[in-house]
Enzyme design. Structure first.
Site, PDB file in Angstrom:
ATOM      1  N   ASP A 285       0.837  -1.211   0.000  1.00 36.99           N
ATOM      2  CA  ASP A 285       0.000   0.000   0.000  1.00 36.99           C
ATOM      3  C   ASP A 285       0.869   1.257   0.000  1.00 36.99           C
ATOM      4  OD1 ASP A 285       0.526  -1.302   2.388  1.00 36.99           O
ATOM      5  OD2 ASP A 285      -1.016  -0.274   3.511  1.00 36.99           O
ATOM      6  N   ASP A 309      -0.062  -7.495 -10.338  1.00 41.04           N
ATOM      7  CA  ASP A 309      -1.175  -7.199 -11.235  1.00 41.04           C
ATOM      8  C   ASP A 309      -1.649  -5.763 -11.002  1.00 41.04           C
ATOM      9  OD1 ASP A 309      -3.109  -7.599 -13.091  1.00 41.04           O
ATOM     10  OD2 ASP A 309      -4.219  -9.125 -12.000  1.00 41.04           O
TER      11      ASP A 309
END
Ligand code: NAI
Length: 421
Positions: A285, A309
């Site tokens: 994050d 991804d």
């Protein structure tokens, strides 16, 4: 076999006229495949005259193969990629209903293409949502075979899910399942071998290209035995196999705790002066935020399948989107590699001359670099820089570029070829 690429002692041996199998692809694949070959051929000719030339060999896959041969991915295509080692492909439509889940996944699994490599760079003139896109130069190494994407899932209510629940509760003593009656499960396998081969490829890539750092991106703070282990295996590998060529943040932390911050800073500066690759790690994050705010802090990125991804699409969006982002799936041990456009078949614009061929052309650039034909690769990059700088672009970019002229797929390709010459 004289036109066949081979490996010898782990190195590729590339003949002057290598046979390269290609999948044209569905939808806009048919619009961009031929033009991308023309660009690659022009660059090879410019770089090497008549000494080198690619021999293109079409192999069937997708809708066309299904119509002609009754299979979306005939065995002969897989055999061709195995025989010739290096290939390139346009986008393939995922067949709807039953059968193969995704042709791309089938190719990756069959050839064990464990690295999904996505270089992210900006071309002057291309619209970007960030203020300083010229500072973006990142290379994503996404693990391609493991993680939560391995496809081991049990749907709630099914016998397998019940068995699995029973195993977890009664044999493993698990008490964390909040709603057992309605829980589905997915398994996240992350192995040492799988992580190490991916991270090794990323460090070697950074060393070969003189890149400053490798960032291990993970959620090891939460998933300690999978993502956390990925990070630790990465540091272990770096500090043993590459100990003279890298300096890790783990070493930095140790110096700081043993000797203090001043010594740690000195060691880091010295490592940078010595041209060592800095191996660091960032929580996913924080990375998604940091890569937007300080893109220049990251160069090579090594990460697992799911993180990779998400990261690939965010970074691609920072430099103009998937229409111009190239990709490759590689097994650095066997040498197998398939270079590919990262976008899909864009069925609504297929056959209209609107498709942007840049993603496939830039995948061709990656392929030329992989073959060691760097001069040809450079010609294409230079020509594309010129073409974007002249603001002659296809409709996807035209809509976002002030004062740009709209050109078709073939006109755009012709412009690049003109700029090569
Ligand atoms: P898509 O990438 O085909 O299209 C998304 C949007 O981007 C559309 O608006 C499209 O017009 C535009 N676009 C994509 N590539 C472009 C290009 N080169 N030039 C200009 N505009 C472009 O994604 P979508 O619609 O989700 O998928 C369509 C089909 O493609 C599906 O069957 C999907 O399974 C397949 N697919 C195949 C991939 C591959 O072979 N690697 C990757 C992604 C999707």
């Amino acid at each position: 076999m004289e036109n066949t690429i081979q490996t010898h002692n782990g190195k590729l041996e590339v003949p002057d006229n290598p046979i390269i199998p290609f999948i044209e692809g569905d939808g806009i694949g048919r619009d961009i495949s031929g033009p991308s070959h023309q660009v690659i051929d022009a660059a090879v000719q410019k770089a090497y005259g008549s000494l080198k030339k690619i021999v293109w060999k079409e192999v069937p896959a997708g809708e066309k193969a299904y119509k002609e041969l009754g299979s979306y991915l005939p065995d002969e295509t897989l055999e061709a990629f195995k025989k010739y080692l290096v290939g390139i492909k346009g986008p393939l439509q995922t067949p709807v209903g039953g059968g193969i889940r995704s042709l791309n996944v089938a190719l990756r699994q069959t050839l064990d293409l464990y690295v999904c490599l996505r270089p992210i760079r900006w071309f002057k003139g291309v619209p970007s949502p960030i203020r300083y896109p010229s500072l973006v130069d990142m290379h994503i190494f996404r693990e391609n075979t493991e993680d939560i994407y391995a496809g081991i899932e049990f749907m709630t209510g099914n016998e397998d899910a019940k068995k699995f629940l029973d195993f977890l509760v009664n044999e493993m003593g698990s008490t964390q399942i909040r709603f057992p009656e309605t829980t589905s499960f997915g398994i996240k396998p992350v192995s040492k071998e799988g992580s190490v081969r991916l991270i090794k490829a990323s460090i070697e890539y950074a060393i070969e290209r003189g890149l400053p750092s490798v960032t291990l991106v993970h959620k090891g703070n939460i998933m300690k035995f999978t993502e956390g282990a990925f990070k630790n295996w990465g540091y272990d590998l770096a500090e043993t196999e590459f100990k003279d060529q890298v300096f890790t943040w783990r070493q930095l932390e140790k110096i700081q705790s043993d000797k203090g911050k001043l010594d740690a800073d000195k060691a880091l500066n010295q490592a940078k002066k010595d041209g060592k690759v800095i191996i660091k790690d960032v929580i996913t994050d924080a990375f998604l935020q940091d890569s937007l705010l300080h893109p220049y802090d990251h160069s090579v990125i090594a990460t697992m399948n799911l993180n990779g991804d998400y990261i690939s699409d965010q970074l691609a969006a920072m430099v103009g989107g998937i229409g111009i982002s190239p990709g490759a799936n590689i097994n650095y041990q066997s040498g197998y590699a398939i270079f590919e456009a990262t976008h899909g078949t864009a069925p609504t614009i297929a056959g209209t001359g609107k498709a942007n061929p840049s993603s496939l052309i830039l995948s061709g650039v990656m392929m030329l670099e992989y073959l060691g034909w760097n001069e040809a690769a450079e010609h294409i990059l230079d020509a594309m820089e010129h073409t974007f700088a002249k603001r002659r672009v296809t409709s996807d970019l035209h809509a976002m570029m002030e004062g740009a002229s709209l050109v078709s797929t073939t006109e755009f390709t012709d412009e690049i070829i003109k700029n090569i010459h």
